[in-house]
Scaffold this active site. Structure first.
Site: not given
Ligand code: UDP
Length: 462
Positions: A20, A110
């Site tokens: 990520h 995110d």
């Protein structure tokens, strides 16, 4: 939204895992290159792993400041704690810049941290969501969250036809909605939560590009899930070179053995090495490690295998010694640098979405050995859609056997399809460069988003 002097300040908040951090930090660099101020907000134990001179870094807390989810030991507890502590500390960052000459006017959060949008709303700034999975995987999960696809999904309910996308067989679907439906409730709930408030975000980003996943003729069809395609989010030195010196992501949670890898690769002939890497999170069974090890040995190819220290004990006894002549095993490397080396002829991958995009963008034929979550869907694209590699299939016990590894490696190196696969790999790599370069579709999507800050100041959809 109030008119502010600064061109724009975006705070980007990744989930603190390698898969990520990499694409979101890369996106931060791309935004910074347009003249916006970009700040990465991440946890104390990942902040020291970030090195990107054009991006500012701030610390937020997930409540477990030593080692995050590992320290929490319980996924549910961790996710809840991150929401509470993360919301508070992200708000503090916005306050900190409030009266400066660069007030924050957008949070790119995110998708695993959907509360980022609540924080953005509370402070009257834009909230944009970044998904680190493929468009297909996001669409399938979104269809489940919206009740378009009902759980449990039975094999006879498939293939699943989602508007504009390729049909998905049962074994292509993310495992949290199929074989692992009841095994990881906290992860399933996390995946569903990504879409809980998504309609309120100013836009969503997916790390993919136009033409990558859409089914033939499907472009006009309404989508289950719509997003700006801005990928592949990999350093530009491997694409069009648009940012000078952009050779690495700028985040590494482990120390890469770059020098050792490069020196070893230098001694090998062009395309003679299988690069084997199963990402940052996965833990294979001992049996699976053994089958891969023996498969590599039987293939008689040179190999460079990333085996993280926590996985090393799973290697068969004596394997390290007996494979010294053909193989190099390292705990971590700079994966892009390795993939870009001319000695590497194929990539044996777990099909994490970043690794898949990296292999595709660098034109390296792949053997997919998916283990769980979205990796099966990515393997399907590698073998069936892009035709840039093969999907190593597991046996009824869920193990990919050594014979299968050997078959796949042979297919890539000398099989009937190997030339076709190489040509396809080249074609997709060129396309990845094209969309990323000035005026390409992904480049334009990024510019469109940036223009929203500099031209329009409304708090609407981008
Ligand atoms: N990676 C790396 N060095 C390694 C292994 C992996 O730099 O030795 C990077 C890889 O380039 C990718 C990321 O770690 O960007 C892993 O992300 P991915 O989505 O492929 O898998 P995950 O770790 O999330 O399962």
């Amino acid at each position: 939204m109030e008119e502010k002097k600064c061109r724009g300040h975006v705070v980007l908040m990744p989930y603190p895992a390698q898969g990520h951090l990499n694409p979101i930090l890369q996106f931060a660099k791309r935004l910074a290159a347009t003249g916006l101020k970009a700040t990465l907000a991440t946890t104390p134990y990942t902040v020291k792993a970030i090195f990107a001179p054009t991006v500012a870094v701030e610390t937020i807390s997930d409540g477990f400041d030593e080692s995050g989810s590992r320290q929490a030991g319980n996924a549910e507890l961790y996710i809840e704690s991150f929401k509470i502590n993360g919301s508070r500390t992200l708000s503090e960052i916005i306050h900190k810049y409030h009266d400066s000459d660069s007030p924050v006017n957008c949070i790119v959060y995110d998708s695993f941290l959907p509360w980022g949008l609540d924080v953005a709303e509370k402070h009257g700034v834009y909230g944009a969501c970044f998904f680190t999975n493929s468009l297909t995987v996001c669409s399938a999960l979104c269809a489940v969250q919206r009740g378009i696809v009902k759980l449990p999904i039975k094999p006879e309910d498939t293939p699943l036809f989602l508007p504009g996308l390729h049909p998905l067989n049962y074994n292509d679907l993310p495992t949290f909605v199929t074989r692992h439906l009841h095994a990881y409730p906290a992860y399933l709930s996390l995946l569903m939560s990504q879409f809980s408030n998504i309609d309120k975000a100013c836009c969503s980003f997916v790390n993919g590009f136009k033409g990558l996943e859409e089914a033939e003729g499907g472009r006009e069809t309404p989508k289950v899930f719509s997003a700006k395609l801005i990928g592949p989010m990999i350093p530009l030195a491997y694409l069009d070179g648009g940012i000078e010196g952009d050779k690495g992501y700028g985040s590494s949670l482990w120390k890469p053995l770059s020098k050792e890898c490069m020196e070893w690769l230098e001694t090998k002939e062009a395309e003679s090495v299988a690069f084997v890497s199963f990402g940052s999170m996965g833990a294979m069974s001992e049996k699976q490690m053994e089958e891969i090890a023996e498969g590599l040995k039987e293939s008689r190819l040179n190999f460079l295998w990333v085996v993280r220290d926590t996985e090393k004990t799973k290697l068969p006894d004596g394997f390290l010694e007996s494979s010294k002549e053909k193989g190099l095993i390292v705990p971590w490397c700079n994966q892009l640098e390795v993939l870009a080396h001319e000695a590497v002829g194929c990539f044996v991958t777990h099909c994490g979405w970043n690794s898949t995009l990296e292999g595709l963008s660098l034109g390296v034929p792949m053997v997919g050995v998916p283990q769980w979550t979205d990796q099966f869907c990515d393997a399907k694209f590698i073998e069936e859609v892009w035709k840039v590699g093969v999907w190593a299939k597991e046996d009824p016990e869920g193990v990919v056997r050594r014979e299968e590894i050997v078959r796949c490696l042979k297919d890539l190196v000398q099989g009937e399809r190997s030339q076709e696969i190489k040509q396809n790999a080249k074609k997709w790599s060129e396309l990845a460069k094209e969309v990323s370069s000035e005026g390409g579709s992904s480049d334009m999507s990024i510019k469109e988003f940036v223009d929203h800050f500099t031209i329009s100041r409304g708090n609407g959809k981008v």
